[in-house]
Design an enzyme around this catalytic site. Structure first.
Site, PDB file in Angstrom:
ATOM      1  N   TYR A 144      30.749  49.566  51.562  1.00  0.00           N
ATOM      2  CA  TYR A 144      29.586  48.773  51.144  1.00  0.00           C
ATOM      3  C   TYR A 144      28.372  49.679  51.178  1.00  0.00           C
ATOM      4  CZ  TYR A 144      25.987  45.093  51.294  1.00  0.00           C
ATOM      5  OH  TYR A 144      24.889  44.290  51.032  1.00  0.00           O
ATOM      6  N   ASP A 239      26.785  58.068  52.578  1.00  0.00           N
ATOM      7  CA  ASP A 239      25.984  56.895  52.915  1.00  0.00           C
ATOM      8  C   ASP A 239      26.037  56.738  54.439  1.00  0.00           C
ATOM      9  OD1 ASP A 239      26.017  53.334  52.038  1.00  0.00           O
ATOM     10  OD2 ASP A 239      24.814  54.529  53.424  1.00  0.00           O
ATOM     11  N   LYS A 267      18.660  51.336  58.841  1.00  0.00           N
ATOM     12  CA  LYS A 267      18.927  50.807  60.180  1.00  0.00           C
ATOM     13  C   LYS A 267      18.162  51.539  61.302  1.00  0.00           C
ATOM     14  CE  LYS A 267      23.432  49.153  58.604  1.00  0.00           C
ATOM     15  NZ  LYS A 267      23.382  47.683  58.688  1.00  0.00           N
TER      16      LYS A 267
HETATM   17  P1  KE4 Z   1      20.515  47.171  53.758  1.00  0.00           P
HETATM   18  O1  KE4 Z   1      20.061  46.993  52.315  1.00  0.00           O
HETATM   19  O2  KE4 Z   1      21.214  45.940  54.296  1.00  0.00           O
HETATM   20  O3  KE4 Z   1      19.389  47.665  54.673  1.00  0.00           O
HETATM   21  O4  KE4 Z   1      21.576  48.357  53.788  1.00  0.00           O
HETATM   22  C1  KE4 Z   1      22.703  48.263  52.945  1.00  0.00           C
HETATM   23  C2  KE4 Z   1      23.803  49.150  53.507  1.00  0.00           C
HETATM   24  C3  KE4 Z   1      24.062  50.363  52.892  1.00  0.00           C
HETATM   25  N1  KE4 Z   1      25.020  51.187  53.362  1.00  0.00           N
HETATM   26  C4  KE4 Z   1      25.740  50.864  54.468  1.00  0.00           C
HETATM   27  C5  KE4 Z   1      26.782  51.822  54.962  1.00  0.00           C
HETATM   28  C6  KE4 Z   1      25.513  49.636  55.143  1.00  0.00           C
HETATM   29  O5  KE4 Z   1      26.257  49.328  56.239  1.00  0.00           O
HETATM   30  C7  KE4 Z   1      24.531  48.757  54.661  1.00  0.00           C
HETATM   31  C8  KE4 Z   1      24.259  47.405  55.299  1.00  0.00           C
HETATM   32  N2  KE4 Z   1      25.147  47.018  56.345  1.00  0.00           N
HETATM   33  C9  KE4 Z   1      25.360  45.604  56.518  1.00  0.00           C
HETATM   34  C10 KE4 Z   1      26.323  45.437  57.701  1.00  0.00           C
HETATM   35  N3  KE4 Z   1      27.648  45.614  57.301  1.00  0.00           N
HETATM   36  C11 KE4 Z   1      24.081  44.851  56.713  1.00  0.00           C
HETATM   37  C12 KE4 Z   1      24.247  43.447  57.250  1.00  0.00           C
HETATM   38  C13 KE4 Z   1      23.966  42.412  56.196  1.00  0.00           C
HETATM   39  O6  KE4 Z   1      24.331  42.627  55.021  1.00  0.00           O
HETATM   40  O7  KE4 Z   1      23.377  41.364  56.574  1.00  0.00           O
END
Ligand code: KE4
Length: 430
Positions: A144, A239, A267
């Protein structure tokens, strides 16, 4: 456990917010029941609207690596807000955090701040496409990278949790430019590259996956990808939104000794405030506006309050390497405790872990990719989740997520988690 206030809030929230939440995984749909609404948090604890106390294993999905309400970060933010909140102009802290990031993550020669991991990954593939003049990207099933259109193909995290790994609304044109391969399958990547010679701009992956649950790169996988990208002129993107500043000061790339061309971050970099970043080789990053022709912008990029939190967080991690030793020890203690409990109960579920990231999969298969992760018994995971929650352990409400430890966890907390895990496993297997 009384969660009546959370239930009432959730009932009301659904009238005004799609699904009652601002990010799908929070809705507990994968595990059933009504989500607890968090009112406050401190150190290793979160407190819900009914004042129930939980030991925390989500840590805001990674950012709160030092635990909640760290005094240095709180002070930095309260100092910063005395000078207003946002200027839309360059500030000193943006220079300081950029310099610090280039020191902590050696492959990053230049970096651009954005407001989320999604913005970071969207921007990274745009500049890779601009730099190479090519259209296609390779991603891996179960990884993801945020909710950018190009990534919602065979996506993990909430997308797989709700069975929408290929989201409606993503056009065929966009989807055609996203090629997918099974994680840990170098031969599949080589096949895609051979069939799309000269058309692939970038290959993006989670160097350690958190978003199908925790899955580690097989021996030689990252090295093999680096070699293919070098041979084919493909921009190699790590990533590290999840692994950055967590698996080591320099992230997974430092831990595994692999240098990507671009890295995306999020994060932890914001210390809990909305911050993302992408960076890497200057020859690529120089293609970004206003220096180069690839456009990317943001009203709140480099926001001074968020930079105050992020800079304080990164400075602390940079100056306290003992943080990473503590996280390793805590991670080993927890996994050993879980393993011993399963031996006692005659269970053989798979635990994947590295440092302060782990996932207990409700399958006896080795979990090395998306199909093996999906062999997990999801109803059983749902029961386990609630059994842990009832015992005051707050973990991610999805089998396809990694859990995150913080330095705020002391041995007594880990012992409590181990005890709750054993009791919960006993309860759900009957
Ligand atoms: P954000 O747009 O949520 O800040 O980041 C996206 C993203 C990109 N790359 C990786 C490896 C990530 O884990 C994430 C976001 N992680 C999720 C948890 N699996 C965020 C939690 C959510 O979607 O509410």
């Amino acid at each position: 456990m009384n969660i009546s206030t959370s239930q009432a809030l959730f009932e009301k929230a659904q009238h005004f917010i799609p699904g009652g939440v601002n990010s799908p995984v929070r809705a507990f749909r994968a595990v059933g029941g009504s989500p607890v609404f968090i009112k406050s948090a401190k150190g290793p604890y979160v407190y819900d609207e009914d004042d129930n106390e939980y030991i925390e294993l989500i840590n805001s999905w990674g950012p709160m690596i030092l635990g909640h309400g760290h005094e240095l970060i709180q002070k930095a933010v309260s100092d910063a807000i005395q000078h207003s909140f946002s200027f839309g102009a360059p500030t000193r802290r943006e220079v300081e955090i950029a310099e610090l990031i280039t020191n902590m993550v050696p492959s990053i020669e230049k970096v651009r701040m954005v407001n989320s991991g999604t913005e970071a990954t969207m921007s990274a593939i745009r500049v890779a496409r601009g730099f190479t003049g090519r259209d296609k990207i390779i991603k891996f099933e179960g990884c993801y990278h945020g909710h950018g259109d190009s990534f919602l193909i065979a996506a993990g995290s909430g997308a797989v949790t709700f069975g929408t790994p290929d989201s409606p609304g993503v056009t065929k044109g966009v989807a055609n430019d996203t090629l997918t391969a099974p994680y840990n399958d170098l031969a599949a990547v080589q096949k895609l590259v051979d069939a799309n010679k000269g058309h692939i701009a970038a290959l993006i992956l989670e160097p350690v996956v958190g978003n199908m649950g925790c899955v580690l790169p097989a021996e030689g996988f990252l090295e093999g990808l680096r070699k293919i990208c070098d041979e084919e002129g493909i921009v190699f993107i790590f990533d590290e939104v999840m692994t950055g500043f967590r698996l080591s000061k320099g992230g997974a790339q430092e831990r595994f000794g692999i240098k990507p061309d671009l890295t995306t971050l999020g994060k932890i970099i914001g210390g809990g405030m909305p911050v993302g970043a992408y960076g890497g080789k200057a020859e690529i990053m120089n293609w970004i506006s206003p220096l180069g022709p690839v456009y990317q912008a943001g009203t709140l990029s480099g926001n001074p309050i968020a930079m105050a939190a992020g800079l304080t967080m990164l400075n602390y991690l940079n100056e306290h390497p003992e943080v990473y030793n503590k996280l390793e020890v805590s991670g080993h203690k927890l996994v050993n405790g879980f393993t011993n409990s399963m031996k006692k109960l005659g269970l053989n579920y798979t635990i994947n872990s590295i440092g302060s990231m782990y996932t207990l999969f409700f399958t006896e298969q080795a979990v090395t990719d998306f199909p093996s992760a999906k062999s997990s018994n999801l109803p059983l995971f749902g029961k386990y989740f609630h059994a842990m929650l009832d015992r005051g352990i707050y973990m991610g409400p999805s089998q396809f997520e990694s859990m995150f430890l913080s330095t705020a966890l002391e041995d007594s907390h880990i012992d409590r988690i181990i005890e709750a895990n054993e009791e919960s496993l006993k309860e759900v297997i009957g």
